[in-house]
Every structure is written in structure tokens, then in C-alpha cells.
Motif scaffolding. Structure first.
Motif, short mmCIF file in Angstrom:
data_model
loop_
_atom_site.label_atom_id
_atom_site.label_comp_id
_atom_site.label_asym_id
_atom_site.label_seq_id
_atom_site.Cartn_x
_atom_site.Cartn_y
_atom_site.Cartn_z
N THR A 1 -11.66 -22.51 -17.51
CA THR A 1 -11.79 -23.59 -16.54
C THR A 1 -12.27 -24.83 -17.27
N ILE A 2 -11.64 -25.97 -16.98
CA ILE A 2 -11.98 -27.23 -17.64
C ILE A 2 -12.33 -28.26 -16.57
N HIS B 1 -7.41 -27.11 -14.99
CA HIS B 1 -8.18 -28.35 -15.18
C HIS B 1 -8.54 -28.92 -13.82
N SER B 2 -9.79 -29.35 -13.67
CA SER B 2 -10.26 -29.99 -12.44
C SER B 2 -10.00 -29.08 -11.23
N MET B 3 -9.26 -29.55 -10.22
CA MET B 3 -8.98 -28.72 -9.06
C MET B 3 -8.28 -27.43 -9.47
N ILE C 1 -14.35 -15.17 -19.20
CA ILE C 1 -14.27 -16.53 -18.67
C ILE C 1 -14.92 -17.52 -19.63
N LEU C 2 -14.19 -18.59 -19.92
CA LEU C 2 -14.73 -19.71 -20.69
C LEU C 2 -14.75 -20.93 -19.77
N ASN C 3 -15.92 -21.44 -19.49
CA ASN C 3 -16.10 -22.58 -18.58
C ASN C 3 -16.47 -23.81 -19.39
N ILE C 4 -15.58 -24.81 -19.41
CA ILE C 4 -15.77 -26.01 -20.23
C ILE C 4 -16.10 -27.21 -19.35
N GLY C 5 -17.14 -27.92 -19.72
CA GLY C 5 -17.52 -29.14 -19.00
C GLY C 5 -17.78 -30.26 -19.96
N GLY C 6 -17.81 -31.48 -19.44
CA GLY C 6 -18.02 -32.64 -20.30
C GLY C 6 -19.11 -33.56 -19.78
#
Length: 285
Positions: A167-168, A140-142, A217-222
Motif C-alpha cells: 500500500t502506498i 496507491h492512495s484510494m 504487507i508493506l505499507n509505504i507512507g511519505g
């Protein structure tokens, strides 16, 4: 009357404080599913390591891990504390079914270099002491920067294969990671990627060639703030920047963009859509 009111306020405050203390302690405890999945599918046996961001603590992934245990039959069977001197305190032992490993750092201001060193040390320990030769990483984040960096360097520094990476809210094209900028760092994207490229992004671009081509890879963003097109801390363009370099290596890359008030930087790992997406990605659940 005033005395009764004062006692009432004191009692309510005490209950709230005790509740927070209990929740904090519980967030670092081992947790086991009452209905573990017994399956020959290898994906159910691969350990998943959870790496928090800057100033991360038990809350960073604690409640998410609890929901994965209760709702998706996972087992939070190991907690590893990275002490200030870099030594490891291992609590628990790996379960055979959907094992989850919560990584906690005693030094809350730990940076990417220190995180990745610790991740490699943990992975080598899992290999030598538990014969683990394949892992999943969630950051998460960094921590997202740290897990991508670890995934690209794992082949050089360990005997373990990277399986899946999540990655979140990763600040992949922020000017400097783990700082509170005055404003959201916005960078326009074109067909080739970010128009302006940060040092972090440039380094990742150079090292990504070492990422195994079969890595998923799963890249999650908000997007919780439509005005800044961000989660309140990291712009969605910074999150999506990862795709431009990763797609050069692996076709097994996907993005998930979550919107709404529960898509803020600090709430993404409390979002039930994230829970479900993680379970589907890691275990096809």
C-alpha cells in the motif's frame, strides 16, 4: 524577429506536447525485460496487480512499472482496462518471470466498491484463463484501500491466494476517501491506534479478521510537509493506522516512511526508494 520568436515558442510547445503524448501512450504499453530472471523461486512467477487511486490514469503506475522492467528484470506483460460497464479489455499475456499487470479504469471517478469488484473479476479471470492461484496486489492512495479490502475478501470470492500486498499513501483513517479536504485530516495515535476513527477505518477493523494470517504487507507512507506531518494530501498517522489492525492478524507487516520533497502524494510512485523497496519485498531483489 517577433515572427521568429513566435515560431520558436510554437516549436518548443509542440515538442513538449508531443513528448507528453508519447509518454502517456508509452505508460500504457506492454514492456519486457531484456534479461528476465529464470529462477525456481515461486515469488518470481506470482503476478503483481497495480491498482491506481481516484482519478488514476496511465501515469499513476506507468513510469514505476517501466523502471521495474528496466531496473529489476520484471515484465509488464499485461494491461487490463476496466470499462465503464465493468467489462474487461485484456491486452497481452502473462510472462512467466516477474509478471506485472497494470489495471486502468475508463471511469476515472471509480470508487472503492467498484474497484474491488473489478479486482475480484480480474483475479477470477486470471484463475480460470491462466490457472493463476496466487497474486500480489499494489495500490496507491484510494487503491490502497481497495487492495486491503480485496485481500480480506479474496478467500470468500475467489479460488486465489493473496501472497503479498503493498500500500502506498493509503488514507486508512481519512473521514472520506477520494475527496479533497480543505486541510490534512490529522488524527492522534496512541498505543491502541487512532484516537478518532473514521468510518473507513471502522469497516476495515471489522473485516480484517478475514485476512489470511500469512499475508505479507508493506505499507509505504511519505512526509513531504513536516508542518502537517503528511505527504501533502494524506497524513502519516492516517497511513500508519493500518498497522494497528493488521498486526492483530499477521506478524508479517512492515512500514516504510519516506521523507523529503520526493515523498509527496503524487511523487511517491516516482520515488526510486519505493522502486527498490518494492523489488526487495516482492522478489527479494
Amino acid at each position: 524577429m517577433k515572427l521568429m520568436l513566435a515560431y520558436g515558442i510554437f516549436f518548443i510547445a509542440l515538442v513538449i506536447i508531443l513528448g507528453l503524448v508519447w509518454t502517456y501512450v508509452h505508460a500504457g504499453k506492454l514492456l519486457y525485460s531484456k534479461n528476465s530472471v529464470e529462477s525456481p523461486d515461486e515469488s518470481n512467477r506470482v503476478p503483481t496487480l497495480f491498482v491506481p487511486g481516484f482519478f488514476g490514469n496511465r501515469f499513476s503506475f506507468g513510469r514505476l512499472l517501466s523502471r521495474l522492467v528496466n531496473g529489476f528484470h520484471a515484465n509488464k506483460s499485461m494491461v487490463i482496462v476496466v470499462k465503464r460497464d465493468g467489462s474487461l479489455k485484456v491486452i497481452g499475456a502473462l510472462d512467466k518471470s516477474r509478471p506485472l499487470i497494470q489495471i486502468l479504469f475508463s471511469k476515472k471517478t471509480v470508487r472503492v466498491k467498484e474497484q474491488t469488484t473489478a479486482i475480484m473479476k480480474i483475479i477470477n479471470l486470471l484463475n480460470s484463463d491462466y490457472s493463476i492461484n496466487k497474486v500480489n496486489l499494489v495500490g496507491h492512495s484510494m487503491g490502497s484501500i481497495s487492495v486491503i479490502w480485496s485481500a480480506t475478501n479474496m478467500g470468500k470470492q475467489t479460488h486465489t491466494v493473496i501472497n503479498k500486498v503493498v500500500t502506498i499513501a493509503g488514507p486508512f483513517n481519512d473521514i472520506e476517501v477520494a475527496t479533497n479536504a480543505r486541510g490534512i485530516e490529522q488524527t492522534e495515535l496512541n498505543a491502541d491506534g487512532p484516537v478518532s476513527r473514521s468510518k473507513v477505518y471502522q469497516v476495515l477493523s471489522e473485516t480484517i479478521k478475514d485476512l489470511p494470517t500469512n499475508t505479507q504487507i508493506l505499507n509505504i507512507g511519505g512526509i513531504s510537509d513536516s508542518k502537517s506531518n503528511s505527504d501533502g494530501a494524506v497524513s502519516i498517522n492516517s497511513v500508519r493506522s493500518l498497522g494497528f489492525i493488521v498486526r492483530q492478524i499477521t506478524k508479517r507487516y512492515q512500514e516504510l516512511i519516506i521523507t523529503g520533497k520526493n515523498a509527496s502524494h503524487r511523487l511517491l510512485h516516482e520515488n526510486h526508494q519505493v522502486d527498490k523497496s518494492l523489488a526487495e519485498f516482492l522478489w527479494d531483489s
